[in-house]
Design a protein around this motif. Sequence first.
Motif, mmCIF file in Angstrom:
data_model
loop_
_atom_site.group_PDB
_atom_site.id
_atom_site.type_symbol
_atom_site.label_atom_id
_atom_site.label_comp_id
_atom_site.label_asym_id
_atom_site.label_seq_id
_atom_site.Cartn_x
_atom_site.Cartn_y
_atom_site.Cartn_z
ATOM 1 N N ILE A 86 -6.650 16.235 -22.830
ATOM 2 C CA ILE A 86 -6.666 14.899 -22.217
ATOM 3 C C ILE A 86 -6.060 14.954 -20.823
ATOM 4 N N LEU A 87 -4.985 15.695 -20.663
ATOM 5 C CA LEU A 87 -4.321 15.780 -19.368
ATOM 6 C C LEU A 87 -5.214 16.400 -18.300
ATOM 7 N N ILE A 88 -6.017 17.383 -18.678
ATOM 8 C CA ILE A 88 -6.865 18.031 -17.675
ATOM 9 C C ILE A 88 -8.252 17.402 -17.610
ATOM 10 N N GLY A 89 -8.464 16.320 -18.395
ATOM 11 C CA GLY A 89 -9.690 15.542 -18.265
ATOM 12 C C GLY A 89 -10.910 16.135 -18.933
ATOM 13 N N ALA A 108 0.829 -1.203 0.000
ATOM 14 C CA ALA A 108 0.000 0.000 0.000
ATOM 15 C C ALA A 108 0.863 1.253 0.000
ATOM 16 N N GLU A 109 1.973 1.210 0.714
ATOM 17 C CA GLU A 109 2.874 2.355 0.714
ATOM 18 C C GLU A 109 3.474 2.565 -0.672
ATOM 19 N N ALA A 110 3.822 1.461 -1.339
ATOM 20 C CA ALA A 110 4.337 1.578 -2.706
ATOM 21 C C ALA A 110 3.291 2.202 -3.626
ATOM 22 N N GLN A 111 2.035 1.780 -3.460
ATOM 23 C CA GLN A 111 0.972 2.350 -4.280
ATOM 24 C C GLN A 111 0.768 3.829 -3.953
ATOM 25 N N TRP A 112 0.905 4.183 -2.690
ATOM 26 C CA TRP A 112 0.786 5.589 -2.305
ATOM 27 C C TRP A 112 1.851 6.432 -2.995
ATOM 28 N N HIS A 113 3.093 5.950 -2.986
ATOM 29 C CA HIS A 113 4.163 6.709 -3.634
ATOM 30 C C HIS A 113 3.981 6.720 -5.152
ATOM 31 N N GLN A 114 3.403 5.651 -5.686
ATOM 32 C CA GLN A 114 3.101 5.660 -7.118
ATOM 33 C C GLN A 114 2.042 6.717 -7.431
ATOM 34 N N THR A 115 1.076 6.867 -6.529
ATOM 35 C CA THR A 115 0.070 7.914 -6.701
ATOM 36 C C THR A 115 0.698 9.296 -6.588
ATOM 37 N N GLU A 116 1.622 9.455 -5.648
ATOM 38 C CA GLU A 116 2.369 10.714 -5.552
ATOM 39 C C GLU A 116 3.079 11.009 -6.869
ATOM 40 N N ALA A 117 3.772 9.993 -7.381
ATOM 41 C CA ALA A 117 4.514 10.169 -8.629
ATOM 42 C C ALA A 117 3.576 10.530 -9.776
ATOM 43 N N ALA A 118 2.385 9.927 -9.778
ATOM 44 C CA ALA A 118 1.421 10.232 -10.843
ATOM 45 C C ALA A 118 0.994 11.693 -10.779
ATOM 46 N N HIS A 119 0.727 12.205 -9.578
ATOM 47 C CA HIS A 119 0.347 13.619 -9.440
ATOM 48 C C HIS A 119 1.493 14.532 -9.873
ATOM 49 N N LEU A 120 2.698 14.198 -9.442
ATOM 50 C CA LEU A 120 3.850 15.002 -9.810
ATOM 51 C C LEU A 120 4.079 14.975 -11.316
ATOM 52 N N THR A 121 3.923 13.789 -11.904
ATOM 53 C CA THR A 121 4.126 13.652 -13.346
ATOM 54 C C THR A 121 3.067 14.404 -14.138
ATOM 55 N N ILE A 122 1.813 14.298 -13.721
ATOM 56 C CA ILE A 122 0.746 14.991 -14.443
ATOM 57 C C ILE A 122 0.934 16.492 -14.363
ATOM 58 N N ALA A 123 1.293 17.010 -13.185
ATOM 59 C CA ALA A 123 1.553 18.447 -13.062
ATOM 60 C C ALA A 123 2.672 18.861 -14.009
ATOM 61 N N VAL A 139 13.763 23.759 -17.089
ATOM 62 C CA VAL A 139 13.512 24.257 -15.737
ATOM 63 C C VAL A 139 12.344 23.502 -15.115
ATOM 64 N N SER A 140 11.261 23.314 -15.887
ATOM 65 C CA SER A 140 10.107 22.574 -15.351
ATOM 66 C C SER A 140 10.476 21.126 -15.071
ATOM 67 N N ARG A 141 11.299 20.525 -15.926
ATOM 68 C CA ARG A 141 11.732 19.147 -15.695
ATOM 69 C C ARG A 141 12.589 19.034 -14.436
ATOM 70 N N LEU A 142 13.382 20.062 -14.161
ATOM 71 C CA LEU A 142 14.206 20.038 -12.954
ATOM 72 C C LEU A 142 13.328 20.071 -11.712
ATOM 73 N N TYR A 143 12.265 20.867 -11.743
ATOM 74 C CA TYR A 143 11.337 20.890 -10.608
ATOM 75 C C TYR A 143 10.754 19.492 -10.375
ATOM 76 N N VAL A 144 10.358 18.831 -11.449
ATOM 77 C CA VAL A 144 9.774 17.495 -11.316
ATOM 78 C C VAL A 144 10.824 16.500 -10.844
ATOM 79 N N ALA A 145 12.037 16.572 -11.411
ATOM 80 C CA ALA A 145 13.092 15.613 -11.080
ATOM 81 C C ALA A 145 13.509 15.706 -9.623
ATOM 82 N N THR A 146 13.398 16.897 -9.032
ATOM 83 C CA THR A 146 13.764 17.051 -7.619
ATOM 84 C C THR A 146 12.542 16.960 -6.725
ATOM 85 N N ALA A 147 11.489 16.297 -7.244
ATOM 86 C CA ALA A 147 10.297 15.980 -6.450
ATOM 87 C C ALA A 147 9.609 17.229 -5.948
ATOM 88 N N GLY A 148 9.396 18.183 -6.843
ATOM 89 C CA GLY A 148 8.751 19.427 -6.461
ATOM 90 C C GLY A 148 7.388 19.217 -5.833
#
Length: 497
Positions: free
Chosen positions: A265-268, A172-187, A469-478
């Motif tokens: 598509i990204l914003i649904g 469940a913790e792995a899935q939680w972090h995957q959900t975090e990553a999904a939010h970060l990636t979509i942003a 610059v935007s990729r750097l924000y994502v790469a450092t877990a903004g």
Amino acid sequence: MTRRHAPLISGLLTLGLLAGCTVGPSFERPAASVSGGYAVPGKAPRGAPATTAGEGPQIGWWKMFGSAELDGLVDRAMANNQSLSASNATLARARARIEAVAGRRLPQVDGNARVEHEQVNLQAFGFDPASFGGGSVGNPEFDLYTVGGGVSYDLDLFGGNRRSLEQSVAQAEAQWHQTEAAHLTIAGRVVQQVLTIAAIRERIATARQLVAEDQRNVRLTEVRRKAGAGTLVEVLSAQGQMAGDQADLPQMEQQLAEARTMLAILIGVSPLELGMTDFAFGSFTLPRDIPVTLPSLLVLKRPDILQAEADLHAATAAIGVATARLYPNIMLGATISQAAQAPDNLLGANYRGFDIFAGMTAPIFHGGTLKAEKRGAEAAAQASIATYRQTVLEAFGQVSNLLAALGNDARSVATQAQTADIADRSMRLSRRSFQVGNSGILQVLDAGRVHQRARLALVEARARQLLNVSRLYVATAGGWTGSVTPASTVDAGKALP
């Protein structure tokens, strides 16, 4: 239960509680070497954002670009993106599994009720039906009403259920972090898609300006030809250059349409519901300062690294689950039932029956299956360790590349801007020289092509700078701290030994 049975059951229960242990290795967070992680650049070159080493970007990092329209689109994506909805639902399923597995560690209580009409075959037991009411009666028939229940408890002597719960919590913790990553990636994808739209629109505007310059060249050649100083070849050459530049516009318009569709598509939403996307480079501010996460902190907050760590935890717990199956297990339980021929008698003490039991199961021969499953679990854990280390290395490499890009992109923008300015002046001088008859149309067309390439290269350099610059924000877990875990995961984790 008689007095002589009580010590037996009590002794088994005490023995089970005292002998209980948890087999298999206990999870320890892997040591990730950060000594060679990445170096935060020192003084930034002119035009490049400065970097500050620390905890890294905070929540809402995209606001650093200074665009209210961009902020609104990211908010819409966080609320409506279907991939995020699927990820959230998968997380809810993982949380539910924790509760399901945790429930197995508690006593299992079941109830039952039954109504039946029976005929007893007396002859099967060696009795003559005639002796129970006469030969004409035959086997007796009657109604039977039964209610009862039972309780059972798995002593879990070697911790198989405990390890299973630990595994579910880690999953469940792995899935939680995957959900975090999904939010970060979509942003990040929304930001990058908006910047891409701005870059395409800038290229289209540049191409249209070049077509306008081509039209001026065509008019100049026609004027010279009418005045007797030019030739039809010069006119056709200018017209050919203009047609070639015009041919690039439809492809750019198609790229813009596809980029808009992807953003929708990204914003649904559907492309018709997207609204205006008149983004331009002037709509965004290049951040002056970028907080960069230290390598030692990145491994504690970047979602994909934390997911790999949780997967390793789950794989380690799976070894304990497989190991526990190699050992005996004891089950305690009891049942009680009330059975009567009439419902009014169901609660009477004379119609009650019960049993109390203790049972043990132990594997003796399974053809090597259980040992093979244990070896397989150990191999899976080794694979998870390698995956974790590879994830850390790739994260460090990504951040290193993007940090290097900050300075290189700034220098590229400055160089391309200078090149575009020189090409613009060269094109204007060539046109004037052609007007007074000091040069031919080919020189003007060549200067125009150089100018076109320089202008487009400048657009690409600016787009690349903003995108990196935007990729750097994502790469450092903004925007993610790495310390937030689902409430149900924390609650279930308290039950672990």
